[in-house]
Write a protein that holds these residues in place. Structure first.
Motif, short mmCIF file in Angstrom:
data_model
loop_
_atom_site.label_atom_id
_atom_site.label_comp_id
_atom_site.label_asym_id
_atom_site.label_seq_id
_atom_site.Cartn_x
_atom_site.Cartn_y
_atom_site.Cartn_z
N ALA A 127 0.82 -1.21 0.00
CA ALA A 127 0.00 0.00 0.00
C ALA A 127 0.85 1.26 0.00
CB ALA A 127 -0.94 0.00 1.21
N ARG A 128 1.92 1.25 0.80
CA ARG A 128 2.78 2.44 0.91
C ARG A 128 4.18 2.00 1.31
NH1 ARG A 128 0.01 6.11 5.29
NH2 ARG A 128 -0.35 4.09 6.22
N LYS A 129 5.15 2.77 0.89
CA LYS A 129 6.53 2.50 1.26
C LYS A 129 6.72 2.85 2.74
CE LYS A 129 11.24 3.69 0.27
NZ LYS A 129 12.21 3.51 -0.70
N PRO A 130 7.36 1.97 3.52
CA PRO A 130 7.56 2.26 4.94
C PRO A 130 8.78 3.13 5.18
CG PRO A 130 8.44 0.10 4.44
CD PRO A 130 7.80 0.62 3.17
N GLY A 131 8.80 3.76 6.33
CA GLY A 131 10.02 4.38 6.84
C GLY A 131 10.72 3.34 7.68
N ARG A 132 12.03 3.33 7.68
CA ARG A 132 12.77 2.30 8.42
C ARG A 132 13.60 2.92 9.53
NH1 ARG A 132 14.19 -1.47 3.32
NH2 ARG A 132 12.27 -2.67 3.44
N ALA A 189 5.79 -1.93 12.55
CA ALA A 189 6.17 -3.34 12.44
C ALA A 189 7.56 -3.51 13.01
CB ALA A 189 6.15 -3.79 10.98
N MET A 190 7.65 -4.19 14.14
CA MET A 190 8.96 -4.55 14.69
C MET A 190 9.46 -5.72 13.83
SD MET A 190 9.27 -2.33 17.06
CE MET A 190 10.87 -2.90 17.63
N LEU A 191 10.71 -5.66 13.42
CA LEU A 191 11.25 -6.69 12.53
C LEU A 191 12.22 -7.62 13.23
CD1 LEU A 191 11.85 -4.42 9.40
CD2 LEU A 191 9.85 -5.82 9.94
N VAL A 192 12.46 -7.40 14.52
CA VAL A 192 13.39 -8.22 15.29
C VAL A 192 12.69 -8.76 16.53
CG1 VAL A 192 15.42 -6.99 14.44
CG2 VAL A 192 14.32 -6.22 16.54
N ARG A 193 13.31 -9.80 17.10
CA ARG A 193 12.80 -10.42 18.32
C ARG A 193 13.95 -10.52 19.31
NH1 ARG A 193 11.06 -16.02 15.65
NH2 ARG A 193 13.23 -15.85 15.12
N PRO A 194 13.64 -10.62 20.61
CA PRO A 194 14.72 -10.85 21.57
C PRO A 194 15.49 -12.12 21.18
CG PRO A 194 12.74 -10.20 22.72
CD PRO A 194 12.36 -10.41 21.27
N GLY A 195 16.81 -12.01 21.23
CA GLY A 195 17.68 -13.12 20.85
C GLY A 195 18.26 -12.97 19.46
N ASP A 196 17.66 -12.14 18.62
CA ASP A 196 18.18 -11.91 17.26
C ASP A 196 19.47 -11.10 17.31
OD1 ASP A 196 15.92 -13.17 16.27
OD2 ASP A 196 14.98 -11.34 15.51
N PHE A 197 20.37 -11.35 16.37
CA PHE A 197 21.55 -10.52 16.20
C PHE A 197 21.23 -9.50 15.12
CE2 PHE A 197 25.59 -9.16 14.51
CZ PHE A 197 26.34 -8.95 15.67
N PRO A 253 17.14 -3.18 9.44
CA PRO A 253 16.14 -2.38 10.16
C PRO A 253 15.59 -3.09 11.39
CG PRO A 253 15.27 -3.10 8.05
CD PRO A 253 16.70 -3.55 8.10
N LEU A 254 15.39 -2.32 12.44
CA LEU A 254 14.73 -2.81 13.65
C LEU A 254 13.22 -2.79 13.45
CD1 LEU A 254 16.58 -0.73 16.41
CD2 LEU A 254 16.96 -3.14 15.83
N ALA A 255 12.75 -1.77 12.72
CA ALA A 255 11.32 -1.57 12.59
C ALA A 255 11.01 -0.82 11.29
CB ALA A 255 10.79 -0.76 13.77
N GLU A 256 9.76 -0.96 10.88
CA GLU A 256 9.22 -0.18 9.78
C GLU A 256 7.99 0.54 10.30
OE1 GLU A 256 10.60 -2.85 5.93
OE2 GLU A 256 8.53 -3.03 6.64
N VAL A 257 7.78 1.78 9.82
CA VAL A 257 6.63 2.56 10.26
C VAL A 257 5.91 3.16 9.06
CG1 VAL A 257 7.61 3.11 12.52
CG2 VAL A 257 8.00 4.66 10.61
#
Length: 170
Positions: free
Chosen positions: A19-24, A53-61, A67-71
């Motif tokens: 729908a739209r390009k996210p900011g990262r 949208a959080m793109l990482v989880r605890p334990g991820d490197f 990106p950590l997140a997209e908005v």
């Protein structure tokens, strides 16, 4: 927030991206995600994005170019970078605070090493396996948060937050 089933998370993220390009938002440096303070982050947002949208989880490197997140809208990324970075604790080592998988892995490693011919310590191996079993039994009885959460009281904010489910831990 109101939850949506996990299977819908991937479809929803694809729809948001189409729908739209996210900011990262990117991390300041590399390391292991130790904790994510999602509730505190959502509570701290004055000018809320429509979707996060959080793109990482605890334990991820994570690496600085990952990106950590997209908005959405994309313009929100600039003003949210510091808050998102503060909500995602990154350290040099993994931490079991929010990453039960790390503790399970440590116990499995102890059991495997204890059974190696050089050590040959079956008592330690059995003890490690027993503790892993106890953790898995607790996880099997637990309900995991949904991947997608909606916050009508926060201006209709939708948050996608990936997490590990029981099968991931098993």
């Amino acid at each position: 927030g109101v939850g949506v089933e996990d299977a819908d998370g991937d479809k929803l993220l694809r729809a948001w991206r189409l729908a739209r390009k996210p900011g990262r938002v990117f991390p300041a440096g590399p390391g292991f995600v130790q904790r994510i303070g999602l509730d505190a982050l959502v509570g701290s947002l004055e000018n809320r994005p429509e979707q996060l949208a959080m793109l990482v989880r605890p334990g991820d490197f994570v690496r600085p170019e990952q990106p950590l997140a997209e908005v959405w809208p994309a313009e929100a990324a600039g003003r949210l970078t510091q808050r998102i970075r503060e909500a995602v604790a990154i350290g040099d080592e993994r931490d079991i605070g929010q990453a039960a998988a790390f503790g399970l892995r440590q116990l499995a490693d102890i059991a495997i090493k204890a059974l190696s011919p050089g050590i040959n310590d079956p008592t330690t191996a059995v003890t490690s396996i027993a503790y892993n079993r106890a953790i898995l039994v607790q996880l099997a009885c637990r309900s995991f948060p949904t991947v997608v959460r909606r916050f009508p009281q926060r201006g209709g904010l939708e948050v996608l937050a990936p997490r590990r489910d029981f099968n991931d831990h098993l």
